[in-house]
Design an enzyme around this catalytic site. Sequence first.
Site, PDB file in Angstrom:
ATOM      1  N   GLU A   1     -16.268   6.463   3.524  1.00  0.00           N
ATOM      2  CA  GLU A   1     -15.677   5.975   4.772  1.00  0.00           C
ATOM      3  C   GLU A   1     -15.651   7.105   5.784  1.00  0.00           C
ATOM      4  O   GLU A   1     -16.277   8.149   5.569  1.00  0.00           O
ATOM      5  CB  GLU A   1     -14.285   5.400   4.512  1.00  0.00           C
ATOM      6  CG  GLU A   1     -13.299   6.375   3.919  1.00  0.00           C
ATOM      7  CD  GLU A   1     -11.870   5.819   3.869  1.00  0.00           C
ATOM      8  OE1 GLU A   1     -11.465   5.106   4.800  1.00  0.00           O
ATOM      9  OE2 GLU A   1     -11.164   6.123   2.906  1.00  0.00           O
TER      10      GLU A   1
ATOM     11  N   LYS B   1      -2.584   6.503   1.345  1.00  0.00           N
ATOM     12  CA  LYS B   1      -2.444   6.966   2.724  1.00  0.00           C
ATOM     13  C   LYS B   1      -1.514   8.175   2.757  1.00  0.00           C
ATOM     14  O   LYS B   1      -0.346   8.081   3.121  1.00  0.00           O
ATOM     15  CB  LYS B   1      -1.917   5.815   3.603  1.00  0.00           C
ATOM     16  CG  LYS B   1      -2.628   5.745   4.932  1.00  0.00           C
ATOM     17  CD  LYS B   1      -2.352   4.441   5.644  1.00  0.00           C
ATOM     18  CE  LYS B   1      -2.767   4.523   7.093  1.00  0.00           C
ATOM     19  NZ  LYS B   1      -4.216   4.566   7.316  1.00  0.00           N
TER      20      LYS B   1
ATOM     21  N   ARG C   1       0.836  -1.205   0.000  1.00  0.00           N
ATOM     22  CA  ARG C   1       0.000   0.000   0.000  1.00  0.00           C
ATOM     23  C   ARG C   1       0.873   1.259   0.000  1.00  0.00           C
ATOM     24  O   ARG C   1       0.555   2.250  -0.650  1.00  0.00           O
ATOM     25  CB  ARG C   1      -0.942  -0.029   1.209  1.00  0.00           C
ATOM     26  CG  ARG C   1      -2.027   1.011   1.143  1.00  0.00           C
ATOM     27  CD  ARG C   1      -3.102   0.778   2.196  1.00  0.00           C
ATOM     28  NE  ARG C   1      -2.584   0.903   3.550  1.00  0.00           N
ATOM     29  CZ  ARG C   1      -3.297   0.637   4.654  1.00  0.00           C
ATOM     30  NH1 ARG C   1      -4.547   0.216   4.555  1.00  0.00           N
ATOM     31  NH2 ARG C   1      -2.762   0.779   5.839  1.00  0.00           N
TER      32      ARG C   1
END
Length: 341
Positions: A220, A184, A82
């Site tokens: 989210e 992220k 990620r």
Amino acid sequence: MEKKNLDWANLGFNYMTTDYRYVSNYKDGKWDDGAIVTDSTVTLNECAGVFQYSQSCFEGLKAYTTEDGHIVCFRPDLNASRMKDSCERLEMPVFPEDRFVEAVEQVVKANAAWVPPFGSGATLYIRPYMIATNAVIGVKPADEYQFRILVTPVGPYFKGGAKPITIRVSDFDRAAPHGTGHIKAGLNYAMSLHAIVDAHAKGFDENMYLDPATRTYVEETGGANFIFITKDGKFVTPKSDSILPSITRRSLMVVAEKYLNMPVEHRQVKFSEVKDFEECGLCGTAAVISPIGKIVDHGEEICIPSGMEEMGPYTRKLYDTLTGIQMGEIEGPEGWVHTIM
Ligand SMILES: *Cc1c(COP(=O)(O)O)cnc(C)c1O
């Protein structure tokens, strides 16, 4: 190895300086060998890329002690891949995935005295991150970077059990369509801070973000993915290219299907469907699952049938199974629990 003398069970979720951190620098097109160091400060030029154009991304995972005394972490290979995705989207150099996992091992081993003992509920939070370090004033990616991993012991996320929380539908967005919501990046969090401060001031625990283009689908919260359970026991979780792919959520999809025989649907979820779900929760590394009791949409309350007292039965089973796998009490899929020492 003697453990630090800390009140493990009463630690909060705060930064505490530990003995060692991992550092590797990128210069002239390559990463150096990297090392474990003791200095907790970073000294940079005033014009470093991270200060000017926010080239910064991070990861989060935990190391903990299992009953048989091993120190382990959970699926660090997924954090590595990620972070690769984050770096590519931000024009930052990728820190090789195998080296990422080795660096996590090294820094946890060096700080073994800071890894909370089994049964304390506390864990060692691991924060890998990368920043642009050389001076940049014209808008462009930097050419020098630092990859760093700090660790800090943190307490159980919920002291005395997870109580259902109340969230609101936010008028702010956390991501743009085709933006950086799926990686992220620190900048996503910068954007969400005002929304969370405002939510807390108005008595809500979290924001529910809807899709930024049409405001009709569930995305989210600022730092956790949604899971929903239907009345007939299906596991439903929203799909969108602006949601950050939570490792906890991806693991829960496997737990639901393979361990609990629940049908799993990873698809777009209309906000208008939310009132029909039986259980609802947020998932992420920090808390694993936080149950949601109530969702407020501009004064209109959606009360989740599982209520405000405790987790619903499906959420409880998901939580117990995943944490059981993490703790080594239940046999997990190959490679999920990564032994460090
Ligand atoms: C880190 C993060 C999550 C949770 O991901 P995990 O891998 O489960 O910890 C969810 N949403 C956002 C925006 C995040 O940054």
